[in-house]
Design a protein around this motif. Sequence first.
Motif, mmCIF file in Angstrom:
data_model
loop_
_atom_site.group_PDB
_atom_site.id
_atom_site.type_symbol
_atom_site.label_atom_id
_atom_site.label_comp_id
_atom_site.label_asym_id
_atom_site.label_seq_id
_atom_site.Cartn_x
_atom_site.Cartn_y
_atom_site.Cartn_z
ATOM 1 N N SER A 245 0.825 -1.213 0.000
ATOM 2 C CA SER A 245 0.000 0.000 0.000
ATOM 3 C C SER A 245 0.856 1.259 0.000
ATOM 4 O O SER A 245 0.347 2.360 -0.249
ATOM 5 C CB SER A 245 -0.929 -0.002 1.218
ATOM 6 N N THR A 246 2.161 1.099 0.278
ATOM 7 C CA THR A 246 3.079 2.237 0.270
ATOM 8 C C THR A 246 3.619 2.544 -1.122
ATOM 9 O O THR A 246 4.295 3.561 -1.321
ATOM 10 C CB THR A 246 4.268 1.947 1.193
ATOM 11 N N LEU A 247 3.327 1.672 -2.118
ATOM 12 C CA LEU A 247 3.917 1.790 -3.447
ATOM 13 C C LEU A 247 3.444 3.072 -4.133
ATOM 14 O O LEU A 247 2.253 3.311 -4.284
ATOM 15 C CB LEU A 247 3.528 0.574 -4.286
ATOM 16 N N LYS A 248 4.412 3.894 -4.574
ATOM 17 C CA LYS A 248 4.104 5.154 -5.249
ATOM 18 C C LYS A 248 4.328 5.066 -6.759
ATOM 19 O O LYS A 248 3.605 5.705 -7.522
ATOM 20 C CB LYS A 248 4.958 6.290 -4.679
ATOM 21 N N ASN A 249 5.354 4.309 -7.161
ATOM 22 C CA ASN A 249 5.718 4.237 -8.574
ATOM 23 C C ASN A 249 5.866 2.773 -8.977
ATOM 24 O O ASN A 249 6.627 2.034 -8.365
ATOM 25 C CB ASN A 249 7.032 4.972 -8.834
ATOM 26 N N LEU A 250 5.148 2.378 -10.044
ATOM 27 C CA LEU A 250 5.225 1.008 -10.549
ATOM 28 C C LEU A 250 5.429 1.058 -12.053
ATOM 29 O O LEU A 250 4.660 1.680 -12.784
ATOM 30 C CB LEU A 250 3.945 0.239 -10.226
ATOM 31 N N SER A 251 6.496 0.398 -12.520
ATOM 32 C CA SER A 251 6.786 0.345 -13.944
ATOM 33 C C SER A 251 7.108 -1.088 -14.332
ATOM 34 O O SER A 251 7.996 -1.710 -13.748
ATOM 35 C CB SER A 251 7.968 1.260 -14.290
ATOM 36 N N ILE A 252 6.369 -1.615 -15.301
ATOM 37 C CA ILE A 252 6.598 -2.970 -15.813
ATOM 38 C C ILE A 252 6.786 -2.841 -17.315
ATOM 39 O O ILE A 252 5.900 -2.360 -18.032
ATOM 40 C CB ILE A 252 5.417 -3.903 -15.500
ATOM 41 N N SER A 253 7.946 -3.274 -17.807
ATOM 42 C CA SER A 253 8.271 -3.090 -19.212
ATOM 43 C C SER A 253 8.998 -4.315 -19.761
ATOM 44 O O SER A 253 9.942 -4.810 -19.145
ATOM 45 C CB SER A 253 9.144 -1.844 -19.392
ATOM 46 N N GLY A 254 8.562 -4.804 -20.895
ATOM 47 C CA GLY A 254 9.261 -5.877 -21.572
ATOM 48 C C GLY A 254 9.227 -7.214 -20.870
ATOM 49 O O GLY A 254 10.097 -8.052 -21.104
ATOM 50 N N CYS A 255 8.230 -7.435 -20.027
ATOM 51 C CA CYS A 255 8.062 -8.732 -19.348
ATOM 52 C C CYS A 255 6.990 -9.494 -20.134
ATOM 53 O O CYS A 255 5.809 -9.491 -19.766
ATOM 54 C CB CYS A 255 7.687 -8.530 -17.894
ATOM 55 N N THR A 256 7.404 -10.135 -21.201
ATOM 56 C CA THR A 256 6.475 -10.649 -22.197
ATOM 57 C C THR A 256 5.626 -11.812 -21.725
ATOM 58 O O THR A 256 4.589 -12.109 -22.322
ATOM 59 C CB THR A 256 7.244 -11.058 -23.463
ATOM 60 N N ASN A 257 6.036 -12.500 -20.663
ATOM 61 C CA ASN A 257 5.265 -13.646 -20.175
ATOM 62 C C ASN A 257 4.602 -13.396 -18.830
ATOM 63 O O ASN A 257 3.993 -14.307 -18.258
ATOM 64 C CB ASN A 257 6.183 -14.876 -20.068
ATOM 65 N N LEU A 258 4.693 -12.197 -18.342
ATOM 66 C CA LEU A 258 4.142 -11.897 -17.023
ATOM 67 C C LEU A 258 2.625 -11.788 -17.093
ATOM 68 O O LEU A 258 2.073 -11.142 -17.981
ATOM 69 C CB LEU A 258 4.734 -10.585 -16.504
ATOM 70 N N GLU A 259 1.950 -12.441 -16.116
ATOM 71 C CA GLU A 259 0.494 -12.383 -16.055
ATOM 72 C C GLU A 259 0.022 -10.949 -15.873
ATOM 73 O O GLU A 259 0.759 -10.081 -15.406
ATOM 74 C CB GLU A 259 -0.008 -13.235 -14.884
ATOM 75 N N SER A 260 -1.212 -10.705 -16.238
ATOM 76 C CA SER A 260 -1.771 -9.375 -16.085
ATOM 77 C C SER A 260 -1.900 -9.005 -14.612
ATOM 78 O O SER A 260 -2.190 -9.858 -13.761
ATOM 79 C CB SER A 260 -3.150 -9.300 -16.750
ATOM 80 N N VAL A 261 -1.678 -7.748 -14.305
ATOM 81 C CA VAL A 261 -1.881 -7.261 -12.942
ATOM 82 C C VAL A 261 -3.367 -7.351 -12.642
ATOM 83 O O VAL A 261 -4.186 -6.684 -13.265
ATOM 84 C CB VAL A 261 -1.402 -5.811 -12.794
ATOM 85 N N SER A 262 -3.730 -8.189 -11.711
ATOM 86 C CA SER A 262 -5.147 -8.437 -11.443
ATOM 87 C C SER A 262 -5.696 -7.435 -10.438
ATOM 88 O O SER A 262 -4.965 -6.785 -9.694
ATOM 89 C CB SER A 262 -5.337 -9.856 -10.896
ATOM 90 N N GLU A 263 -7.030 -7.353 -10.420
ATOM 91 C CA GLU A 263 -7.685 -6.422 -9.507
ATOM 92 C C GLU A 263 -7.390 -6.759 -8.053
ATOM 93 O O GLU A 263 -7.218 -5.876 -7.220
ATOM 94 C CB GLU A 263 -9.191 -6.439 -9.768
ATOM 95 N N LYS A 264 -7.269 -8.033 -7.747
ATOM 96 C CA LYS A 264 -7.048 -8.436 -6.351
ATOM 97 C C LYS A 264 -5.658 -8.070 -5.866
ATOM 98 O O LYS A 264 -5.407 -8.071 -4.655
ATOM 99 C CB LYS A 264 -7.272 -9.941 -6.197
ATOM 100 N N MET A 265 -4.745 -7.739 -6.784
ATOM 101 C CA MET A 265 -3.398 -7.378 -6.373
ATOM 102 C C MET A 265 -3.289 -5.921 -5.969
ATOM 103 O O MET A 265 -2.297 -5.504 -5.379
ATOM 104 C CB MET A 265 -2.406 -7.661 -7.508
ATOM 105 N N SER A 266 -4.285 -5.109 -6.309
ATOM 106 C CA SER A 266 -4.238 -3.693 -5.971
ATOM 107 C C SER A 266 -4.792 -3.487 -4.573
ATOM 108 O O SER A 266 -5.916 -3.879 -4.290
ATOM 109 C CB SER A 266 -5.056 -2.877 -6.982
ATOM 110 N N PRO A 267 -4.036 -2.857 -3.685
ATOM 111 C CA PRO A 267 -4.531 -2.642 -2.323
ATOM 112 C C PRO A 267 -5.696 -1.657 -2.306
ATOM 113 O O PRO A 267 -5.796 -0.768 -3.151
ATOM 114 C CB PRO A 267 -3.309 -2.062 -1.596
#
Length: 370
Positions: free
Chosen positions: A120-142
């Motif tokens: 919940s403290t996360l201010k900046n999130l950047s995901i780039s070029g991770c071609t096999n990474l699952e989608s960020v799901s709704e349940k992962m967002s605080p």
Amino acid sequence: MRISFCPKLESFPDSGFPPMLRRLELFSCGGLKSLPHNYNSCPLAVLTIQCSPFLKCFPNGELPTTLKKLHIGDCQSLESLPEGLMHHNSTSSSNTCCLEDLYIQNCSSLNSFPTGELPSTLKNLSISGCTNLESVSEKMSPNSTALEYLRLERYPNLKSRQRCLDSLRELLINDCGGLECFPERGLSIPNLEYLEIKRCENLKSLTHQMRNLKSLRSLIISQCPGLESFPEEGLASNLKSLLIVGCMNLKTPISEWGLDTLTSLSQLTIRNMFPNMVSFPDEECLLPISLTSLTINGMESLASLALGNLISLRSLDISYCPNLRPLGLLPATLAQLDICGCPTIEERYLKEGGEYWSNVAHIPLISKRS
């Protein structure tokens, strides 16, 4: 401590790092396979690992509880993120991760996040070029998040953004082929100021209820060939800057963008759009008088402009409109005129002694680009 370009470095002593180490940066240590098992006992605030293609995992799955910034890039063998990254609702959980910045780039073997919620403290999130990474799901967002900056790039598994992100100010979605639409109920991001969407070839429509994004000041939509329509309700009402580029299949005409209602709009760029448009603006399209900068590029059929009502216009850039002939009456406020790839305009307006030179001679800065 910074270690750079040590290709034969494979591991660290069992004794680990200095006990008071606050910042650890590892760049281009191509042979690195592991971190010491007690690395998380240091009061690390910043951990950067860049270009370590043989690193597969983090020891013990934990992170230092003091860690604020975690940057991981070009670690093609990395299979998992540390479990300690995520928060769990269980009251028995001892996790106290206080991460503020998380950047993950070009980690092609990474396919999932650990279970739980992002901090919940996360201010900046950047995901780039991770071609096999699952989608960020709704349940992962605080439910209560400090997230202000979110960048998702070259992330083909991204499907949709659904969770309310009250604190988010900047959202960038680039090269995400899996994104086809936004949630039916629209985006609930009340503080969003900057929205950028580029090269999402399967995106068919923008978010509904965009006018509810009252804080949005800058909107960039570029190279989205699948985009067919704009929201019927119109664009965000307080936009100051709008750039639309290369959306060649957009069927919503400019006259239905509601530009005349955007009373704060100062910068407008339209590039490689509307190949059949002959006049701009046409009789059904009104531009807001608040415009100070206008860029028109790559409109091959455009034959005439009518900008006399833009009483605040300071900068006009016209490029690659080969059929453009009369510029029409130009605002007296114009201070800069840039022309490129418009042969008739260049011949008639930009040469001293040209037929219409007197129409532009008062402009302080005139540029003819090659």
